[in-house]
Design an enzyme around this catalytic site. Structure first.
Site, mmCIF file in Angstrom:
data_model
loop_
_atom_site.group_PDB
_atom_site.id
_atom_site.type_symbol
_atom_site.label_atom_id
_atom_site.label_comp_id
_atom_site.label_asym_id
_atom_site.label_seq_id
_atom_site.Cartn_x
_atom_site.Cartn_y
_atom_site.Cartn_z
ATOM 1 N N ASP A 40 38.075 48.625 28.412
ATOM 2 C CA ASP A 40 39.075 49.058 29.390
ATOM 3 C C ASP A 40 39.739 47.890 30.109
ATOM 4 O O ASP A 40 40.101 47.981 31.287
ATOM 5 C CB ASP A 40 38.459 50.026 30.420
ATOM 6 C CG ASP A 40 37.784 51.208 29.736
ATOM 7 O OD1 ASP A 40 38.331 51.686 28.731
ATOM 8 O OD2 ASP A 40 36.709 51.628 30.199
ATOM 9 N N HIS A 68 42.844 54.031 25.005
ATOM 10 C CA HIS A 68 43.821 52.990 25.318
ATOM 11 C C HIS A 68 45.030 53.654 25.953
ATOM 12 O O HIS A 68 45.685 54.498 25.351
ATOM 13 C CB HIS A 68 44.220 52.233 24.037
ATOM 14 C CG HIS A 68 43.050 51.542 23.388
ATOM 15 N ND1 HIS A 68 43.123 50.935 22.177
ATOM 16 C CD2 HIS A 68 41.779 51.362 23.821
ATOM 17 C CE1 HIS A 68 41.940 50.413 21.877
ATOM 18 N NE2 HIS A 68 41.104 50.664 22.862
ATOM 19 N N ARG A 343 34.319 54.225 36.686
ATOM 20 C CA ARG A 343 33.793 52.979 36.109
ATOM 21 C C ARG A 343 33.051 52.202 37.196
ATOM 22 O O ARG A 343 33.461 52.203 38.351
ATOM 23 C CB ARG A 343 34.944 52.144 35.545
ATOM 24 C CG ARG A 343 35.646 52.837 34.385
ATOM 25 C CD ARG A 343 36.892 52.063 33.945
ATOM 26 N NE ARG A 343 37.598 52.755 32.867
ATOM 27 C CZ ARG A 343 38.902 52.674 32.665
ATOM 28 N NH1 ARG A 343 39.673 51.946 33.449
ATOM 29 N NH2 ARG A 343 39.461 53.326 31.664
HETATM 30 P P1 GDP Z 1 41.912 49.540 27.093
HETATM 31 O O1 GDP Z 1 40.849 50.513 26.690
HETATM 32 O O2 GDP Z 1 41.428 48.126 27.047
HETATM 33 O O3 GDP Z 1 43.196 49.731 26.348
HETATM 34 O O4 GDP Z 1 42.213 49.829 28.635
HETATM 35 P P2 GDP Z 1 42.440 51.279 29.313
HETATM 36 O O5 GDP Z 1 43.765 51.793 28.893
HETATM 37 O O6 GDP Z 1 41.251 52.157 29.094
HETATM 38 O O7 GDP Z 1 42.391 50.887 30.845
HETATM 39 C C1 GDP Z 1 43.307 50.014 31.419
HETATM 40 C C2 GDP Z 1 44.108 50.768 32.507
HETATM 41 O O8 GDP Z 1 44.785 49.836 33.308
HETATM 42 C C3 GDP Z 1 45.187 51.677 31.933
HETATM 43 O O9 GDP Z 1 45.295 52.800 32.771
HETATM 44 C C4 GDP Z 1 46.454 50.834 32.012
HETATM 45 O O10 GDP Z 1 47.636 51.606 32.130
HETATM 46 C C5 GDP Z 1 46.197 50.066 33.266
HETATM 47 N N1 GDP Z 1 46.766 48.720 33.319
HETATM 48 C C6 GDP Z 1 46.955 47.820 32.319
HETATM 49 N N2 GDP Z 1 47.397 46.658 32.821
HETATM 50 C C7 GDP Z 1 47.482 46.816 34.163
HETATM 51 C C8 GDP Z 1 47.834 45.949 35.247
HETATM 52 O O11 GDP Z 1 48.137 44.781 35.082
HETATM 53 N N3 GDP Z 1 47.759 46.481 36.502
HETATM 54 C C9 GDP Z 1 47.390 47.758 36.739
HETATM 55 N N4 GDP Z 1 47.362 48.176 37.994
HETATM 56 N N5 GDP Z 1 47.049 48.596 35.744
HETATM 57 C C10 GDP Z 1 47.082 48.121 34.480
HETATM 58 P P1 IMO Z 2 37.929 51.008 25.093
HETATM 59 O O1 IMO Z 2 38.428 50.760 23.703
HETATM 60 C C1 IMO Z 2 34.534 51.367 27.863
HETATM 61 C C2 IMO Z 2 30.640 52.362 26.105
HETATM 62 C C3 IMO Z 2 30.158 53.728 26.547
HETATM 63 C C4 IMO Z 2 28.655 53.511 26.482
HETATM 64 C C5 IMO Z 2 28.494 52.617 25.259
HETATM 65 C C6 IMO Z 2 28.123 53.367 23.986
HETATM 66 O O2 IMO Z 2 38.661 52.081 25.808
HETATM 67 O O3 IMO Z 2 37.799 49.741 25.856
HETATM 68 P P2 IMO Z 2 29.414 55.053 22.392
HETATM 69 O O4 IMO Z 2 30.035 56.387 22.667
HETATM 70 O O5 IMO Z 2 30.358 54.055 21.817
HETATM 71 O O6 IMO Z 2 28.156 55.164 21.582
HETATM 72 O O7 IMO Z 2 28.948 54.507 23.829
HETATM 73 O O8 IMO Z 2 29.754 51.980 25.069
HETATM 74 N N1 IMO Z 2 32.004 52.350 25.530
HETATM 75 C C7 IMO Z 2 33.108 52.009 26.206
HETATM 76 N N2 IMO Z 2 33.279 51.666 27.503
HETATM 77 N N3 IMO Z 2 35.600 51.369 27.038
HETATM 78 C C8 IMO Z 2 35.449 51.682 25.736
HETATM 79 O O9 IMO Z 2 36.449 51.616 24.838
HETATM 80 C C9 IMO Z 2 34.159 52.052 25.274
HETATM 81 N N4 IMO Z 2 33.670 52.422 24.078
HETATM 82 C C10 IMO Z 2 32.349 52.587 24.242
HETATM 83 O O10 IMO Z 2 30.592 54.025 27.853
HETATM 84 O O11 IMO Z 2 28.210 52.784 27.596
HETATM 85 MG MG MG Z 3 39.846 52.161 27.477
#
Ligand code: GDP
Ligand code: IMO
Ligand code: MG
Length: 469
Positions: A40, A68, A343
């Site tokens: 994330d 994502h 989180r």
């Molecule tokens: P990923 O799993 O690595 O793709 O990340 P996620 O999408 O799960 O979580 C990142 C969150 O932060 C999303 O809701 C994005 O829209 C948001 N985001 C990304 N870059 C920025 C930033 O620079 N500032 C803020 N405030 N939010 C951001």
């Molecule tokens: P993105 O791509 C955050 C974490 C789960 C759990 C552990 C194992 O959005 O960054 P699983 O279901 O994979 O067997 O869970 O890994 N986990 C993540 N945490 N972002 C993710 O993906 C995750 N993918 C798995 O929360 O602790």
């Molecule tokens: Mg994510």
């Protein structure tokens, strides 16, 4: 042709920022985007930002455990299995062999995107070698968590997403019980395979359910095969030999962008085992997960959030179980894209990030969510760990040691001003610039991109001279 790029025009990067991105990242060659924390970090945003300069976007690991989130033209898209490049109609998106695919989830995602005007046809390819997540994998995922916590007697779980990821990868390694997407293309063979596997699963899962005092309904192999062959009608046209496709694309001079899911500290081999996911989600997974030799990927962008977060169980040295942690969670909207879970939040952990950058071979860093830290008087940065009174040398391989480690913090000046409108490095407050320089110096990798908000335009691309200052 309808797509987001034809809808309300998204605000893009300034042309000179784009030029700099090309110079520093794109021109190095095929590129991998990989999280350097526990997920994330904002990988989706960076994949979206870079996609226009690549031809093919490839998911190589994980499954629908990923979430994502991409914001384009004030529209938010949550992608789980489909690469974030899908928002550009002219790009090819590949779900490669290393991914575990829940077909029902993939179809739901396709339908959801189509409803919002995104075209999905030949631009989405699915590897015939990718393993299928079956309903019994999700059941097993939940039961294993219960069984583990009972056996330990302390309610300690891995805290999985419940998407069947671990059991599906376990069956892949087990071989006899794994089923690949390519099997969907031969209905008779598929039915026979499902019947074989279900016979075994019914024995194992019934016993597991009984041990957890849960009811168990025998799985009907015929009905399950019917269900999945229905999915095959929808997905069959996307299934291909993706390894061949990617090598042909490379030979034809096309550029590949690999979209990491999960993150390096969740890597099955190099993460905080056993509190990890079940794939190689560092950049190392690109090679096995897509069939691409190591030397082909020359640009590796490590995605780093300006602080630390984690979902689920496992050690997190800088976790803040106090008002400061709550404040970061609210400012960063730190609730899971996939499960909605809050989180766990904490200060930036450079010991962990330096380790991840090393394992993943990061050639540059994108520092995300810097805007969330606005308004803190002081910022803490973890620069070492102490365990049983002694300073540890680097990042420990044992999660038990990590769980007992205490952070050694350096404290730096915070910045009061909001930074979400900054578009150049020299527009950031001095304390924010120092924070960025601190990170790149400690980790030994340049911070090339700084993100100050979820939108595409809320991005600073470092120019060469600002790093030298
Ligand atoms: P990923 O799993 O690595 O793709 O990340 P996620 O999408 O799960 O979580 C990142 C969150 O932060 C999303 O809701 C994005 O829209 C948001 N985001 C990304 N870059 C920025 C930033 O620079 N500032 C803020 N405030 N939010 C951001
Ligand atoms: P993105 O791509 C955050 C974490 C789960 C759990 C552990 C194992 O959005 O960054 P699983 O279901 O994979 O067997 O869970 O890994 N986990 C993540 N945490 N972002 C993710 O993906 C995750 N993918 C798995 O929360 O602790
Ligand atoms: Mg994510």
């Amino acid at each position: 042709m309808s797509s987001v790029s034809h809808a309300q025009a998204p605000i893009e990067l300034e042309p000179d920022a784009h030029e700099e991105l090309r110079r520093r990242i794109v021109n190095r060659g095929h590129c991998a985007i990989v999280g350097l924390q526990w997920g994330d970090e904002g990988k989706g945003k960076i994949v979206d930002l870079l996609t226009r300069d690549y031809d093919v976007v490839v998911r190589y690991n994980g499954g629908a455990n990923a979430g994502h989130s991409v914001v384009v033209a004030n529209e938010r898209y949550a992608l789980h299995l489909i690469p974030s490049g899908i928002l550009y109609p002219e790009k090819t998106n590949v779900v490669a062999n290393g991914v575990v695919v829940d077909p029902a989830q993939m179809i739901a995602e396709i339908d959801g995107l189509r409803d919002r005007g995104i075209e999905i046809g030949d631009n989405l390819r699915l590897s015939d070698r990718a393993h299928l997540v079956m309903p019994y994998h999700k059941l097993q995922d939940g039961l294993m968590e219960q069984a583990l916590s009972r056996a330990r007697g302390d309610n300690q779980k891995i805290g999985t997403t419940g998407r069947g990821i671990g059991p599906c990868y376990a069956d892949k390694a087990q071989r006899a019980t794994g089923i690949r997407a390519g099997a969907l293309l031969d209905p008779d063979r598929f039915r026979r395979k499902v019947a074989e596997v279900v016979a075994i699963k019914n024995v194992l899962l019934e016993a597991l359910a009984r041990s957890c005092d849960e009811p168990y309904e025998q799985i009907d192999a015929g009905a399950l095969a019917d269900e999945y062959l229905g999915y095959a009608d929808r997905l069959g046209g996307h299934i291909c030999d993706s390894t061949r496709l990617l090598h042909d694309a490379m030979s034809g001079g096309q550029r590949l962008l690999f979209e990491g899911a999960n993150a390096t500290l969740l890597d099955i081999d190099h993460g905080t085992y056993p509190f990890v996911t079940s794939s190689n989600c560092s950049s190392l997974g690109v090679h096995t997960g897509a069939g691409i030799p190591g030397h082909c990927v020359r640009s590796i962008v490590g995605i780093v959030k300006a602080y630390q977060t984690r979902v689920g169980g496992g050690p997190m040295v800088t976790e803040l179980k106090d008002e400061t942690g709550d404040r970061i969670r609210e400012a960063g909207r730190e609730y899971g894209t996939t499960t909605g879970r809050p989180r766990r939040c904490g200060w930036l952990d450079l010991v962990a990030i330096r380790y991840s950058a090393e394992v993943s071979g990061a050639t540059s860093i994108a520092l995300m969510l810097l805007d969330v830290l606005s308004g803190f008087d002081r910022l803490k940065i973890c620069v070492g760990y102490r365990h049983q009174g002694r300073k540890l040398d680097g990042f420990p391989s044992d999660a038990g040691v990590l769980a007992g480690a205490e952070p050694i913090y350096d404290e730096v000046e915070g910045f009061a001003e909001p930074v979400c409108a900054c578009r150049r490095f020299d527009e950031l407050p001095e304390a924010a610039r120092s924070y960025v320089r601190y990170i790149e110096k400690f980790v030994g990798v340049p911070v090339q991109i700084i993100s100050v908000g979820p939108r595409r335009d809320q991005t600073i691309v470092r120019q060469e001279e600002t790093r030298a200052k």
